[in-house]
Structure formats: structure tokens, C-alpha cells
Design an enzyme around this catalytic site. Structure first.
Site, PDB file in Angstrom:
ATOM      1  CE  LYS A  50      -3.887  -2.416   2.008  1.00 34.86           C
ATOM      2  NZ  LYS A  50      -4.530  -2.968   3.200  1.00 34.86           N
ATOM      3  CD  GLN A  99      -3.607  -4.554   6.294  1.00 31.71           C
ATOM      4  OE1 GLN A  99      -3.701  -3.502   5.657  1.00 31.71           O
ATOM      5  NE2 GLN A  99      -3.975  -5.713   5.803  1.00 31.71           N
ATOM      6  CG  ASP A 130     -10.137  -0.324   5.030  1.00 29.17           C
ATOM      7  OD1 ASP A 130      -9.876  -0.858   3.945  1.00 29.17           O
ATOM      8  OD2 ASP A 130      -9.486  -0.503   6.068  1.00 29.17           O
TER       9      ASP A 130
END
Ligand code: GUN
Length: 290
Positions: free
Chosen positions: A53, A97, A120
Site C-alpha cells: 500500500k 490494517q 476502507d
């Protein structure tokens, strides 16, 4: 019929090139998109995802802040980090995460992220807006699936779409997105009876269960489109999807490979969500100044 292979790597590369152009345009207007990626502990798979990422941010000109916290971080300390990121002007999107170490409450972390930085798409507000068909952040994997279908020229209007898997992150949102495009959607899951019959009736099959090759190729209707979200590592080291690829491709009109199908799309969608967050926050700021 031998299927067209849907090339997620190529489609992702095209989207990322466009993202890099948009970042350049934004910077020319004095706006610099920024993403914070928080990792707690040392889960090896998560470390790889986070590294990828950050690398994708570097390649497209998006500023990234990687925040590494020890596995024993407390809930309070993690929420304090999120709170600080919520207030930072240079951070437009926040991603924590998952999975988190077992002592931490993922739902509370999701809810602590400011909804307009929820790149997200996991926040209840984002999901609620998706349900009612309002502009929102769509989580990255389902968003990537929809881009693959669009780029492959698949029109969902009136189609029978079977989604296998009902997770909050993939199955449920992808079904809602297909519904929004006027598909007739069936959600199948571990308690579904006659799964093969449902699949046989489907024009489009989207599989996200995490079980190697559980969907058999001979279940696929001739000419159907198959999207395989699963990535499973076998004992012999091979990566396979949730669909029996070699047999399914003989019947499908188009199919995603594993690897190289849905997987490469998710980071592209994360970057797109970060740009969307940046633009929305700046519009709001300018609106407030008027
Ligand atoms: N872990 C695996 N996939 C994801 C994702 O899309 N977002 C977050 N936050 N964690 C993940």
C-alpha cells in the site's frame, strides 16, 4: 467456449496511471492527498499488504504515513492514534490494517475513524449509505470487482447474479452494488442448500468464501461471467481461487484468474478512495470559507 481472462493486473495498472495524473492535477491546485496506514503487531501477511500500500502511494504521488505499533498496544492507545489522525490536515484517508491482535476490538476502531476519512469503507456510516444508495466509500475489494465487470463490458442490468459468501467486507457490499445496477441478486452461503443449482442458474457468479476450488467448473452456466475473489495457498505452495479455474474457463465467457484477477484491484481502489476523500474534504473546507 473458452473464456476471456479478465486481466486485473492490466486494469489496475491503467487505473493507477490515471490516479497518478489526478494526483498531479490536485497538487497543481495546492492539494496533496495523504493516506495513513496503521499496522499493529508483526503479522507477516499484513506487513506485506501494508508495504504494498505504501509503495503504491509512492508510485502515484500520494503522501503516506505508515504508523507501526507494537502487538501489545492497548485499545486506548490505538484509539488515541486514530483520534490524532482524524485531526491531521495532511491525512485524508485512514486505514488500520486487519486483523488486529486478538485483545483489540476491530469494530470500535472502525467506528473511531472519521467517516469522511474511511477509505476502507468499513464504517457503519459508509455501509449505511451504500444500503440506501447514497454517495459513499465502497470497500476496496467489492469496488474492484465492479470495475473489473465494467472494464470487461459486463452489463448487470436484469442479470441473475449469484454471490457466494456473505462477509461484511466483500459478499454483502458486492451484492448491494450489483443490485444498484439492477441485477437480481442471490446471496449464497454456508447454509445454502443446492449451491450447484444456484450457480447453474447464474449469469454472473461472484465467489468470496476462502475455500480452495469449492465452486466446480461444471456448475458454471455456458457463457456466464465468473469473478473469483478467493486467494488460497495450497500445501504444495500453489495459489488457487475459490473456483476450479481450468474447468470453469471452458464454460465461462469471462473469468478472473488467481492470482492476477481481483487481487491487484484492491490497492487501486484504496488510492481512488483516498483521492475521493481528499476532494470531498477540500470541497467542504472551501464551502465553509465562503
Ligand atoms: N486486511 C485484509 N484486507 C484488508 C482491507 O481491505 N482493509 C484492512 N483495513 N485490513 C485488511
Amino acid at each position: 467456449m473458452a473464456a476471456t481472462i479478465i486481466d486485473g493486473k492490466a486494469i489496475s495498472a491503467k487505473r493507477r496511471a490515471r490516479i497518478a495524473e489526478r494526483v498531479t492535477e490536485l497538487k497543481a491546485r495546492g492539494i496533496s492527498p495523504g493516506l495513513a496506514v496503521v499496522i499493529v503487531g508483526e503479522d507477516p501477511a499484513s506487513q506485506v499488504y501494508v508495504r504494498n500500500k505504501v509503495k503504491a502511494c509512492e508510485e502515484t504521488g500520494v503522501f503516506s504515513a505508515k504508523i507501526v505499533l507494537p502487538a501489545e498496544t492497548t485499545q486506548e492507545a490505538l484509539l488515541a492514534v486514530v483520534e490524532e489522525l482524524n485531526g491531521r490536515e495532511d491525512i485524508n484517508g485512514i486505514l488500520v490494517q486487519f486483523p488486529l491482535p486478538a485483545h483489540l476490538d476491530e469494530d470500535a476502531v472502525i467506528e473511531a475513524i472519521r467517516a469522511d476519512k474511511d477509505v476502507d469503507g468499513f464504517h457503519p456510516e459508509s455501509i449505511g449509505r451504500l444500503v440506501v444508495g447514497k454517495e459513499t466509500f465502497v470497500s476496496c475489494t467489492p469496488a474492484g470487482v465492479m470495475v473489473l465487470l465494467e472494464e470487461s463490458g459486463v452489463d448487470l442490468n436484469g442479470k441473475d447474479v449469484v454471490v457466494i459468501g456473505r462477509s461484511n467486507n466483500v459478499g454483502k457490499p458486492v451484492g448491494l452494488l450489483a443490485l444498484a445496477q439492477n441485477a437480481t441478486v442471490t446471496f449464497c452461503h454456508s447454509r445454502t442448500t443446492d449451491l450447484p443449482d444456484h450457480v447453474r442458474a447464474a449469469d454472473v457468479v461472484i465467489v468470496a468464501v476462502g475455500r480452495p476450488e469449492m465452486v466446480k467448473g461444471d456448475w458454471i452456466k455456458e457463457g456466464a461471467v465468473v469473478i473469483d475473489v478467493g486467494i488460497n495457498r495450497l500445501e504444495d505452495g500453489r495459489l488457487v481461487g475459490d473456483v476450479e479455474f481450468e474447468t470453469a474457463r471452458q464454460r465461462a465467457s469471462a473469468i478472473t484468474p488467481v492470482p492476477g484477477g481481483v487481487g491487484p484491484m484492491t490497492i487501486a481502489m484504496l488510492l481512488e478512495n483516498t483521492l475521493t476523500a481528499t476532494v470531498r474534504q477540500n470541497e467542504r473546507k472551501q464551502g465553509g470559507l465562503r
